[in-house]
Design an enzyme around this catalytic site. Sequence first.
Site, PDB file in Angstrom:
ATOM      1  CG  ASN A   5      -1.830   1.318   1.331  1.00 20.64           C
ATOM      2  OD1 ASN A   5      -2.129   1.935   0.318  1.00 20.64           O
ATOM      3  ND2 ASN A   5      -2.331   1.605   2.719  1.00 20.64           N
TER       4      ASN A   5
ATOM      5  CE  LYS B 177      -0.041   2.978   4.826  1.00 18.02           C
ATOM      6  NZ  LYS B 177       0.185   3.376   6.193  1.00 18.02           N
TER       7      LYS B 177
ATOM      8  CG  HIS C  65      -5.904   1.725   5.288  1.00 22.54           C
ATOM      9  ND1 HIS C  65      -5.278   2.393   6.145  1.00 22.54           N
ATOM     10  CD2 HIS C  65      -4.704   0.651   5.126  1.00 22.54           C
ATOM     11  CE1 HIS C  65      -4.025   2.253   6.560  1.00 22.54           C
ATOM     12  NE2 HIS C  65      -3.659   1.038   5.741  1.00 22.54           N
TER      13      HIS C  65
ATOM     14  CD  GLU D 230      -2.661   5.244   6.904  1.00 22.97           C
ATOM     15  OE1 GLU D 230      -1.947   5.085   7.604  1.00 22.97           O
ATOM     16  OE2 GLU D 230      -2.870   5.641   5.609  1.00 22.97           O
TER      17      GLU D 230
ATOM     18  CD  GLU E  77      -5.168  -1.293   8.825  1.00 19.24           C
ATOM     19  OE1 GLU E  77      -4.090  -0.897   8.246  1.00 19.24           O
ATOM     20  OE2 GLU E  77      -6.479  -0.599   8.425  1.00 19.24           O
TER      21      GLU E  77
ATOM     22  N   GLY F  31       3.427   2.557  12.254  1.00 23.50           N
ATOM     23  CA  GLY F  31       4.028   3.664  12.074  1.00 23.50           C
ATOM     24  C   GLY F  31       4.446   4.181  13.589  1.00 23.50           C
TER      25      GLY F  31
ATOM     26  CB  SER G 284       5.241  -1.391  11.491  1.00 16.47           C
ATOM     27  OG  SER G 284       4.593  -0.405  11.874  1.00 16.47           O
TER      28      SER G 284
END
Length: 308
Positions: A66, A68, A153, A155, A225, A231, A271
């Site tokens: 991904n 991003k 996702h 985010e 996830e 991160g 990660s």
Amino acid sequence: PTLSRTEMWVRVLAIAAIAGQAAAFAPMGGLPFGKAPALRAEASTRTTSGASAVTMMARKPIIAGNWKMNPAGIEEAISLGKGIAEQAKGQDKAEVLLCVPHVFLSTVVNELKGSNVNIGAQSVYFEDKGAFTGAVSTCMVKSVGCKTVLAGHSERRVIFKNDDTAVNRKVRKILDEGLDCMLCIGESKEEYEGKLAEAICATQLSKDLAGVTKEQMARVQIAYEPVWAIGTGLVCAADDAQKIHEYIRKWLAVLYDEDVAQSVRVLYGGSVTPDSVDELMSKPDIDGCLVGGASLDAEKFGRIINFK
């Protein structure tokens, strides 16, 4: 931490349903996250991991990158895509997927044509067309060669405020368009510390897959996830990830049946690095990885693709 009444019910019901007792524990009016079929009573031949040996062999791993909101320009995107395709050349133990920004989709699809790398979109809107400035539809990404679309996702959930209702509409639209859907689920740091990881995953699966048929589940992958491990420098141990993946399969059996639970591929995303991939991929219920930062380096991502 003190749990609200709703959080307590979600946690109790999630655990109770796995024991086949959800109906007995449900408050009047049914489950708070929608009706789920009963867990099938019959058991199949198992390995120690809980999956049938035949089914495990059928679940070909997926290594998904991904990107991003990266890279900065089209030339860099082409170079990165070609570099990854070169790293993936000749290997057949995993499917390779790159989810790239919308603006690069058409070009990267064309540049990687003939390779064994598939291209996916990072998000879509659930309408076909109209006055939705900045939005992209499923038919648009399909028309340029996308095979898969991410939904839910972390985010998109946190930054862009996609709630479970929006995620569910996206999932159903992606599947109705004939595309594969990679549904992302996972708990926040606060939820993890509150021992709610399983309950959050069960709730998101129940809400986000509402209206999705057993037949459509053949085109769904789940990416777990843990948001707190993305991160942040914090690490979800491979054994802990395996426990959640095993739980996800049990909950899919609650929602559908054992066949769906053992055939759906469940990826880990949090990660993932060249140093952590081998141990993760050694776990029986981890069927691949959704990779963020390391997918922006062809050599690092190549090592992850060629896990041992």
